[in-house]
Design a protein around this motif. Structure first.
Motif, mmCIF file in Angstrom:
data_model
loop_
_atom_site.group_PDB
_atom_site.id
_atom_site.type_symbol
_atom_site.label_atom_id
_atom_site.label_comp_id
_atom_site.label_asym_id
_atom_site.label_seq_id
_atom_site.Cartn_x
_atom_site.Cartn_y
_atom_site.Cartn_z
ATOM 1 N N ARG A 245 -24.130 29.046 -2.864
ATOM 2 C CA ARG A 245 -23.451 29.797 -3.916
ATOM 3 C C ARG A 245 -22.475 30.820 -3.324
ATOM 4 N NH1 ARG A 245 -28.113 32.896 -6.441
ATOM 5 N NH2 ARG A 245 -28.420 33.222 -4.198
ATOM 6 N N VAL A 246 -21.407 31.083 -4.049
ATOM 7 C CA VAL A 246 -20.491 32.149 -3.628
ATOM 8 C C VAL A 246 -21.208 33.489 -3.595
ATOM 9 C CG1 VAL A 246 -18.404 33.413 -4.266
ATOM 10 C CG2 VAL A 246 -18.446 30.920 -4.454
ATOM 11 N N SER A 247 -22.142 33.707 -4.523
ATOM 12 C CA SER A 247 -22.870 34.985 -4.588
ATOM 13 C C SER A 247 -23.749 35.229 -3.370
ATOM 14 C CB SER A 247 -23.723 35.045 -5.856
ATOM 15 O OG SER A 247 -24.685 33.994 -5.875
ATOM 16 N N ASP A 248 -24.028 34.183 -2.586
ATOM 17 C CA ASP A 248 -24.840 34.385 -1.382
ATOM 18 C C ASP A 248 -24.142 35.301 -0.376
ATOM 19 O OD1 ASP A 248 -26.979 32.769 -2.199
ATOM 20 O OD2 ASP A 248 -25.968 30.951 -1.504
ATOM 21 N N TRP A 249 -22.816 35.361 -0.430
ATOM 22 C CA TRP A 249 -22.090 36.246 0.476
ATOM 23 C C TRP A 249 -22.446 37.714 0.241
ATOM 24 C CZ3 TRP A 249 -19.686 34.903 4.726
ATOM 25 C CH2 TRP A 249 -19.134 33.632 4.858
ATOM 26 N N THR A 250 -22.892 38.051 -0.958
ATOM 27 C CA THR A 250 -23.165 39.456 -1.286
ATOM 28 C C THR A 250 -24.645 39.693 -1.575
ATOM 29 O OG1 THR A 250 -22.472 39.015 -3.575
ATOM 30 C CG2 THR A 250 -20.829 39.937 -2.072
ATOM 31 N N GLU A 251 -25.501 38.908 -0.950
ATOM 32 C CA GLU A 251 -26.939 39.158 -0.951
ATOM 33 C C GLU A 251 -27.334 39.476 0.482
ATOM 34 O OE1 GLU A 251 -28.931 35.858 -2.755
ATOM 35 O OE2 GLU A 251 -28.216 36.369 -4.772
ATOM 36 N N PHE A 252 -27.845 40.673 0.710
ATOM 37 C CA PHE A 252 -27.956 41.221 2.061
ATOM 38 C C PHE A 252 -29.409 41.464 2.469
ATOM 39 C CE2 PHE A 252 -24.096 42.847 -0.006
ATOM 40 C CZ PHE A 252 -23.129 42.303 0.825
ATOM 41 N N SER A 253 -29.642 41.355 3.759
ATOM 42 C CA SER A 253 -30.943 41.723 4.327
ATOM 43 C C SER A 253 -30.702 42.358 5.694
ATOM 44 C CB SER A 253 -31.855 40.499 4.472
ATOM 45 O OG SER A 253 -31.258 39.521 5.296
ATOM 46 N N PHE A 254 -31.689 43.098 6.151
ATOM 47 C CA PHE A 254 -31.674 43.628 7.514
ATOM 48 C C PHE A 254 -33.129 43.763 7.974
ATOM 49 C CE2 PHE A 254 -31.443 46.410 11.100
ATOM 50 C CZ PHE A 254 -30.244 46.057 11.700
ATOM 51 N N PRO A 255 -33.457 43.220 9.143
ATOM 52 C CA PRO A 255 -32.587 42.497 10.064
ATOM 53 C C PRO A 255 -31.918 41.295 9.390
ATOM 54 C CG PRO A 255 -34.682 43.034 11.114
ATOM 55 C CD PRO A 255 -34.839 43.370 9.673
ATOM 56 N N PHE A 256 -30.756 40.918 9.909
ATOM 57 C CA PHE A 256 -30.013 39.824 9.307
ATOM 58 C C PHE A 256 -30.859 38.558 9.284
ATOM 59 C CE2 PHE A 256 -26.231 42.106 11.370
ATOM 60 C CZ PHE A 256 -25.993 42.863 10.227
ATOM 61 N N TRP A 257 -30.705 37.774 8.216
ATOM 62 C CA TRP A 257 -31.452 36.520 8.097
ATOM 63 C C TRP A 257 -30.468 35.378 7.858
ATOM 64 C CZ3 TRP A 257 -36.602 36.071 9.118
ATOM 65 C CH2 TRP A 257 -37.209 34.846 8.822
ATOM 66 N N MET A 258 -29.955 35.261 6.619
ATOM 67 C CA MET A 258 -28.932 34.264 6.331
ATOM 68 C C MET A 258 -27.558 34.825 6.723
ATOM 69 S SD MET A 258 -30.634 31.714 5.242
ATOM 70 C CE MET A 258 -32.168 31.237 4.447
ATOM 71 N N THR A 259 -26.501 34.150 6.256
ATOM 72 C CA THR A 259 -25.141 34.624 6.506
ATOM 73 C C THR A 259 -24.616 35.301 5.257
ATOM 74 O OG1 THR A 259 -24.684 32.886 8.123
ATOM 75 C CG2 THR A 259 -22.781 33.922 7.069
ATOM 76 N N ASP A 260 -24.239 36.564 5.382
ATOM 77 C CA ASP A 260 -23.638 37.314 4.288
ATOM 78 C C ASP A 260 -22.410 38.039 4.845
ATOM 79 O OD1 ASP A 260 -24.481 39.955 5.359
ATOM 80 O OD2 ASP A 260 -26.496 39.314 4.786
ATOM 81 N N LEU A 261 -21.744 38.820 3.993
ATOM 82 C CA LEU A 261 -20.525 39.494 4.447
ATOM 83 C C LEU A 261 -20.780 40.386 5.654
ATOM 84 C CD1 LEU A 261 -18.744 40.666 1.150
ATOM 85 C CD2 LEU A 261 -18.168 38.701 2.603
ATOM 86 N N VAL A 262 -21.877 41.151 5.622
ATOM 87 C CA VAL A 262 -22.111 42.116 6.692
ATOM 88 C C VAL A 262 -22.564 41.423 7.971
ATOM 89 C CG1 VAL A 262 -23.389 44.171 7.384
ATOM 90 C CG2 VAL A 262 -22.584 43.937 5.035
#
Length: 326
Positions: A245-262
């Motif tokens: 989904r396009v919205s996956d770019w703006t779903e965030f986690s830390f430590p990083f897991w998937m690929t998002d904008l950050v």
């Protein structure tokens, strides 16, 4: 001008005054001296962080073989869920609290992870006997940050990653390039990918985190090319159905897991700090627009295990802004 001039509110003050010793330590190390093109060499910002309550609690649950036991149901018998959980816990220990190979628990975990290396050089288990460039790179990247960048087993993993790219220069799950779904994870026979199929930005973004962590490999042609490819895919759906989904770019986690904008900008800003395009500007504008008057950044935050994810997310955003040109 500095990177702070492009923001409406000061983001550093709330990080330093949060009372969170680990966040404050990283902020002092990474943000106070001013913009930096490359991150410091691997190592803890402050080894006193290793003795904080959260890492101590994590380390108490470590098994004798260096792993952590997966706590939930295991729906796919062929998958190594303990390796998956070890990846999760290593993320907390390395990314948040800066543990390195100097800590015996980290050394034991590294030995456990590297025991899953195949003869080809990748790490097997989380996807059964199927090839996983994303989990191979995610685990290797954490080990590089923990001080294993010169380990010959890590070098073998990078050689495998170099050789496993798609023809366009990115990475994808081999089983997806053959049109297979995740039921293929149960198959004992390893599925060979089709390199002529397009790259996946989900997989490529995860793989690039390992390259960004390694001073030599981040400068190589594979990382340089893939960073440019990834930067061109912001706000677009993936070529494959996993997190498409396009919205996956703006779903965030830390430590990083998937690929998002950050997570993507974090790797790109290390590998190619001068890279700037319409899409990277769009991503930076999106993040800047999601800054609160407190100075912290917000968004759809996932996996808040310790109730302080906004602090870590804001630290990650600040690192990106500090590295990238205004």
């Amino acid at each position: 001008m500095t990177w702070l001039d492009g923001l409406r509110f000061d983001p550093i003050a709330p990080l330093l005054s949060s009372g969170h010793p680990a966040v404050r330590s990283w902020a002092v190390r990474d943000l106070l001296p001013g913009p930096a093109a490359l991150p410091p060499a691997p190592g803890a910002p402050d080894e006193a962080l290793w003795d904080l309550p959260i890492p101590r609690r994590i380390l108490r649950r470590q098994a004798a073989d260096g792993s952590w036991a997966y706590p939930g149901r295991r729906p796919r018998a062929i998958m190594d869920y303990d390796l998956l959980e070890t990846y999760r816990q290593l993320g907390f220990l390395v990314e948040m609290f800066g543990l390195t190979h100097r800590h015996p628990a980290l050394a034991a975990a590294a030995a456990y992870v590297l025991s899953h290396q195949s003869a080809q050089g990748d790490l097997r288990g989380i996807y059964g006997n199927q090839v996983s460039p994303n989990y191979t790179a995610a685990l290797i990247g954490l080990l590089v940050k923990a001080g294993y960048g010169d380990d010959p087993r890590v070098e073998r993993a990078f050689s495998w990653l170099d050789a496993s790219r798609q023809d366009d220069g990115g990475w994808a799950l081999p089983l997806r390039t053959r049109g297979r779904n995740l039921d293929a994870l149960e198959e004992p026979q390893t599925i060979t990918g089709d390199p002529a199929q397009p790259f996946s930005h989900l997989i490529t973004g995860v793989v690039l985190r390992a390259y960004a962590a390694h001073p030599r490999h981040r400068a190589g042609a594979p990382a340089q090319k893939a960073a440019e490819l990834l930067a061109g895919r912001f706000f677009e759906p993936d070529a494959y159905p996993d997190k498409g989904r396009v919205s996956d770019w703006t779903e965030f986690s830390f430590p990083f897991w998937m690929t998002d904008l950050v997570s993507a900008l974090d790797a790109i800003s290390i590998i190619r700090p001068g890279l700037r395009s319409e899409k990277t500007d769009q991503a930076r504008d999106w993040l800047a627009a999601h800054q609160e008057p407190s100075g912290l950044f917000t968004g759809h935050l996932l996996r808040d295990r310790f109730h302080d994810l906004q602090l870590w997310f804001s630290l990650a955003v600040c690192r990106v802004f500090a590295r990238m040109p205004s």
